[in-house]
Design a protein around this motif. Structure first.
Motif, mmCIF file in Angstrom:
data_model
loop_
_atom_site.group_PDB
_atom_site.id
_atom_site.type_symbol
_atom_site.label_atom_id
_atom_site.label_comp_id
_atom_site.label_asym_id
_atom_site.label_seq_id
_atom_site.Cartn_x
_atom_site.Cartn_y
_atom_site.Cartn_z
ATOM 1 N N ILE A 224 0.831 -1.207 0.000
ATOM 2 C CA ILE A 224 0.000 0.000 0.000
ATOM 3 C C ILE A 224 0.865 1.256 0.000
ATOM 4 O O ILE A 224 0.482 2.294 -0.554
ATOM 5 N N SER A 225 2.052 1.177 0.616
ATOM 6 C CA SER A 225 2.957 2.332 0.613
ATOM 7 C C SER A 225 3.518 2.580 -0.777
ATOM 8 O O SER A 225 3.858 3.721 -1.124
ATOM 9 N N LEU A 226 3.590 1.538 -1.601
ATOM 10 C CA LEU A 226 4.098 1.676 -2.968
ATOM 11 C C LEU A 226 3.003 2.127 -3.934
ATOM 12 O O LEU A 226 3.228 3.009 -4.776
ATOM 13 N N LEU A 227 1.808 1.558 -3.819
ATOM 14 C CA LEU A 227 0.764 1.757 -4.834
ATOM 15 C C LEU A 227 -0.141 2.952 -4.550
ATOM 16 O O LEU A 227 -0.515 3.677 -5.490
ATOM 17 N N LEU A 228 -0.543 3.182 -3.315
ATOM 18 C CA LEU A 228 -1.547 4.207 -3.042
ATOM 19 C C LEU A 228 -1.090 5.628 -3.400
ATOM 20 O O LEU A 228 -1.913 6.442 -3.862
ATOM 21 N N ASN B 255 3.177 13.546 -6.332
ATOM 22 C CA ASN B 255 2.818 12.777 -5.144
ATOM 23 C C ASN B 255 3.353 11.354 -5.161
ATOM 24 O O ASN B 255 3.510 10.733 -4.106
ATOM 25 N N VAL B 256 3.632 10.837 -6.363
ATOM 26 C CA VAL B 256 4.134 9.465 -6.448
ATOM 27 C C VAL B 256 5.486 9.295 -5.761
ATOM 28 O O VAL B 256 5.939 8.169 -5.498
ATOM 29 N N LEU B 257 6.156 10.417 -5.446
ATOM 30 C CA LEU B 257 7.436 10.340 -4.736
ATOM 31 C C LEU B 257 7.285 9.659 -3.374
ATOM 32 O O LEU B 257 8.254 9.108 -2.840
ATOM 33 N N TRP B 258 6.076 9.685 -2.812
ATOM 34 C CA TRP B 258 5.849 9.009 -1.533
ATOM 35 C C TRP B 258 6.127 7.510 -1.629
ATOM 36 O O TRP B 258 6.424 6.857 -0.625
ATOM 37 N N SER B 259 6.015 6.974 -2.849
ATOM 38 C CA SER B 259 6.220 5.529 -3.017
ATOM 39 C C SER B 259 7.645 5.094 -2.698
ATOM 40 O O SER B 259 7.899 3.920 -2.405
ATOM 41 N N VAL B 260 8.597 6.040 -2.748
ATOM 42 C CA VAL B 260 9.987 5.673 -2.465
ATOM 43 C C VAL B 260 10.137 5.217 -1.016
ATOM 44 O O VAL B 260 11.058 4.443 -0.688
ATOM 45 N N ILE B 261 9.229 5.669 -0.139
ATOM 46 C CA ILE B 261 9.309 5.252 1.260
ATOM 47 C C ILE B 261 9.085 3.755 1.383
ATOM 48 O O ILE B 261 9.608 3.106 2.297
ATOM 49 N N PHE C 236 0.602 6.401 -5.940
ATOM 50 C CA PHE C 236 0.368 6.489 -7.387
ATOM 51 C C PHE C 236 -1.111 6.775 -7.674
ATOM 52 O O PHE C 236 -1.440 7.658 -8.487
ATOM 53 N N PHE C 237 -2.026 6.050 -7.020
ATOM 54 C CA PHE C 237 -3.452 6.283 -7.230
ATOM 55 C C PHE C 237 -3.849 7.687 -6.763
ATOM 56 O O PHE C 237 -4.685 8.358 -7.392
ATOM 57 N N PHE C 238 -3.268 8.135 -5.661
ATOM 58 C CA PHE C 238 -3.559 9.475 -5.163
ATOM 59 C C PHE C 238 -3.149 10.532 -6.188
ATOM 60 O O PHE C 238 -3.889 11.482 -6.468
ATOM 61 N N GLN C 239 -1.937 10.342 -6.768
ATOM 62 C CA GLN C 239 -1.476 11.262 -7.796
ATOM 63 C C GLN C 239 -2.410 11.254 -8.996
ATOM 64 O O GLN C 239 -2.741 12.314 -9.560
ATOM 65 N N PHE C 240 -2.858 10.079 -9.385
ATOM 66 C CA PHE C 240 -3.713 9.948 -10.563
ATOM 67 C C PHE C 240 -5.019 10.721 -10.356
ATOM 68 O O PHE C 240 -5.462 11.475 -11.240
ATOM 69 N N PHE C 241 -5.658 10.572 -9.171
ATOM 70 C CA PHE C 241 -6.949 11.217 -8.929
ATOM 71 C C PHE C 241 -6.815 12.696 -8.571
ATOM 72 O O PHE C 241 -7.823 13.396 -8.420
ATOM 73 N N LEU C 242 -5.579 13.166 -8.438
ATOM 74 C CA LEU C 242 -5.357 14.598 -8.276
ATOM 75 C C LEU C 242 -5.098 15.276 -9.616
ATOM 76 O O LEU C 242 -4.926 16.499 -9.674
ATOM 77 N N GLY C 243 -5.010 14.470 -10.680
ATOM 78 C CA GLY C 243 -4.856 15.055 -12.009
ATOM 79 C C GLY C 243 -3.504 14.842 -12.636
ATOM 80 O O GLY C 243 -3.185 15.457 -13.667
#
Length: 463
Positions: A91-95, A112-118, A97-104
């Motif tokens: 969920i730390s990797l994928l969500l 926002n996908v940078l959070w996935s690096v964590i 990405f989905f958050f970025q997608f629904f923000l446009g």
């Protein structure tokens, strides 16, 4: 930071059980700490989205928080860390990405996908470098994939002002870097604490080793004292008996002289008795003096670590002589064929402890029968200096060979065996003298030890 960690410490240990190692406990706490930090960021982003009426996108960070709570609750009750670990990393990797997608898309969300690096940092809790590398590749693939689908996210872009988008980038970079720093700080802090604990443990072990060595020295000295007391008893008793007889004969001679009854035959008889008693007493007392000197020399060496020159053969002979009583009790003969020209510039106290332990080991464990019991001590000098110690006793069982140098291993538990003698001998040779100690099977029966030392370290000299 440490004060903050103390507040959440109970949460970091929800996956721990009594059988976990310290390394496993650190993996548990690291993953939980990561989940808590990302949930904090998710709470911020979800609140911002609701404030700007971005309801679809707000579902994603709140979903992350909800899944994290459910996952950690499951972990608390089941202690199944592997399943919870995989869920949290996924969920730390994928969500993000989905958050970025629904923000446009990438720009509208502030990357926002940078959070996935964590999630890649979270993969370190797996304890397998290859799997962590796989999660890194998945992150790279997700970044590339987000670039391909970025155009499809544009319908969700609510066209916020550029100042908001810039602030999104600032928030993302600050939070992501802050979380990574916090995770790294936590990791370094726990590792530093572990190093300090390990250092304290090593210092305690070294102190314990010193105490054990001293106790073993005292044990061997106790054996020496007991043997020497027994050995001194004979010459002193002979000397005392001889002096009593001399006193009796002298009083008899004096009485005859006073009574004017001293004859030539009586004087000759007295001189004959004196000629027999005096050499006997002198030889016995000389033996006692030699024994005391030997004991004094060895006892001082065992408690000193001064380096000096000493003749190895003579020194080993003095050690053997100190154990003569115990050796005689089991009719053990010691053959010392070390070259009498070899002089060592080393630590005699260490050699005293080594040979004392080896001799005591043979006395206690090697011989049951009182016949043909032999200990042979020899040496060879090539490019290395090798001392051989062998006895023709009953040897050792094959299953005990690998344990013989282990601390507290003994086949005489409850019969005076401490299991420390050979362990300390091994440490003295390998650590103090920089050599090696190997076990040797003696044919047809018996046990031996090969002590290999570097001549350049020991400074072997021909006297």
């Amino acid at each position: 930071m440490n004060k903050y960690l103390n507040y959440i410490l109970p949460l970091l240990s929800i996956a721990d059980i009594s059988s976990n190692t310290e390394a496993e406990k650190r993996q548990h706490s690291f993953l939980i700490y990561m989940g808590l930090l990302m949930s904090t960021g998710g709470l911020l982003w979800g609140t911002l989205c609701l404030y700007h009426d971005i309801y679809i996108a707000a579902i994603v960070p709140y979903a992350y928080i909800l899944i994290t709570i459910l996952n950690f609750t499951y972990l608390y009750f089941t202690k199944n860390f592997q399943i919870s670990q995989n869920i949290q990393i996924i969920i730390s990797l994928l969500l993000p990405f989905f958050f970025q997608f629904f923000l446009g898309g990438f720009i509208a969300s502030g990357g926002n996908v940078l959070w996935s690096v964590i999630a890649v940092f979270g993969s370190f809790t797996i304890g397998d470098k290859r799997k962590s590398f796989l999660w890194l590749l998945l992150f790279f693939a997700l970044m590339v994939f987000s670039g391909f689908v970025d155009n499809y996210a544009q319908p969700y872009d609510i066209r916020m002002p550029q100042s908001y988008i810039v602030s999104f980038f600032v928030i993302n970079f600050i939070f992501v870097i802050g979380i990574i720093f916090s995770l790294y700080y936590y990791f370094v802090s726990t590792e530093e604490k572990l190093r300090l604990e390990l250092q304290e443990s090593l210092e305690k072990l070294e102190e314990t080793q010193k105490i054990l060595i001293e106790s073993e020295k005292m044990a061997s000295l106790g054996s020496l004292v007991s043997g020497i007391a027994h050995e001194l008893n004979t010459p002193l008793s002979v000397g005392l008996t001889g002096i009593s007889q001399m006193d009796h004969e002298l009083k008899k001679l004096e009485s005859n002289y006073k009574e004017d009854m001293l004859t030539e035959e009586a004087l000759k008889a007295y001189m004959s008795i004196m000629n027999k008693l005096i050499p006997t007493i002198r030889d016995r007392l000389n033996n006692a003096v030699t024994l005391v000197k030997s004991f004094k020399h060895i006892s001082v060496d065992q408690h000193a670590e001064d380096q000096r020159e000493f003749n190895l053969k003579e020194y080993v002979d003095s050690i053997v002589f100190s154990f003569q009583a115990q050796l005689n009790d089991k009719q053990i003969k010691v053959n010392n064929t070390i070259d009498d020209s070899i002089v060592l510039d080393s630590y005699p106290g260490i050699f005293s402890q080594i040979f004392s332990n080896l001799i005591l080991n043979s006395i206690k464990h090697a011989f049951d029968e009182d016949e043909d019991n032999i200990i042979h001590i020899s040496m060879e000098l090539t490019d290395q200096f090798i001392i051989h110690y062998q006895d023709n006793g009953k040897g050792i069982k094959s299953e005990h060979e690998k344990k013989i140098f282990d601390p507290f291993f003994t086949t005489k538990r409850g019969q005076g065996g401490s299991g420390l003698g050979l362990h300390i001998t091994y440490n003295l040779i390998t650590q103090q003298l920089g050599g090696t100690l190997k076990l040797i099977r003696v044919s047809p029966h018996g046990l031996g030890f090969s002590i290999t030392l570097d001549p350049s370290i020991i400074k072997v000299k021909h006297g």
